[in-house]
Design an enzyme around this catalytic site. Structure first.
Site, mmCIF file in Angstrom:
data_model
loop_
_atom_site.group_PDB
_atom_site.id
_atom_site.type_symbol
_atom_site.label_atom_id
_atom_site.label_comp_id
_atom_site.label_asym_id
_atom_site.label_seq_id
_atom_site.Cartn_x
_atom_site.Cartn_y
_atom_site.Cartn_z
ATOM 1 N N GLY A 1 -8.425 2.783 -3.306
ATOM 2 C CA GLY A 1 -9.057 2.651 -1.984
ATOM 3 C C GLY A 1 -9.523 1.230 -1.716
ATOM 4 O O GLY A 1 -9.356 0.707 -0.609
ATOM 5 N N CYS A 2 -10.088 0.593 -2.717
ATOM 6 C CA CYS A 2 -10.609 -0.772 -2.550
ATOM 7 C C CYS A 2 -9.473 -1.776 -2.375
ATOM 8 O O CYS A 2 -9.601 -2.735 -1.611
ATOM 9 C CB CYS A 2 -11.478 -1.159 -3.736
ATOM 10 S SG CYS A 2 -12.956 -0.126 -3.860
ATOM 11 N N THR A 3 -8.366 -1.549 -3.066
ATOM 12 C CA THR A 3 -7.209 -2.426 -2.927
ATOM 13 C C THR A 3 -6.618 -2.284 -1.524
ATOM 14 O O THR A 3 -6.320 -3.278 -0.858
ATOM 15 C CB THR A 3 -6.151 -2.098 -4.004
ATOM 16 O OG1 THR A 3 -6.748 -2.316 -5.282
ATOM 17 C CG2 THR A 3 -4.921 -2.978 -3.855
#
Length: 163
Positions: free
Chosen positions: A48-50
């Site tokens: 998700g952060c990527t």
């Protein structure tokens, strides 16, 4: 004692953190010059952060056209941020909030009491928080929502200047 969460209309608190290049970033160095899209995220290189970081990267020129700087914050180390930046060619700052002090200062909630939350703050040139978006499960919406809000802020400011 629980910190009070920063809300729309609040003055953003100033802070200083280490950047991925080892230098220091101070929020109030940008205030007066640019709007700031300050986004807190859980962890470098997680799915998700990527996805979120790459979307900010892909829209970075649009943010600059809106007179805004994008700044990501997590409790990852400077070294972790450097690897994340290099792997995904991220053009914006990543700040290392090792003990989570700034996360606490802004009142970013934890998910299930464990995971660091994902919250984006839009701060205008006067240092006032104009929008807060909190969603763990919609990382891409942080980017599209931030652009919508900046568009709104910019069109209002243009209106005032011409009125």
């Amino acid at each position: 004692m629980k910190e009070e969460a920063i809300k729309v209309g609040d003055k953003a608190p100033d802070f200083e953190l280490e950047r991925q290049d080892g230098g220091l970033f101070r929020l109030y160095d940008l205030i007066g010059k640019k709007s700031v899209v300050l986004y807190f995220y859980p962890k470098d290189s997680t799915p998700g952060c990527t996805k979120q970081a790459c979307e900010f990267r892909d829209q970075y020129e649009v943010f600059k056209e809106h007179g805004a700087e994008v700044v990501g914050i997590s409790s990852d180390s400077v070294e972790s941020h450097q690897k994340f930046e290099e792997a995904y060619k991220l053009p914006f700052l990543l700040l290392s909030d090792k003990g989570g002090q700034i996360r606490k200062l802004f009142g970013v909630p934890r998910k299930l009491g464990l995971l660091p939350g994902r919250v984006t703050y839009i701060i205008d040139q006067e240092g006032v928080v104009r929008y807060v978006f909190n969603s763990m499960t919609k990382p891409l919406e942080h980017v599209s929502t931030a652009l919508e809000v900046l568009n709104e802020i910019n069109s209002k400011e243009k209106h005032f200047k011409t009125a």
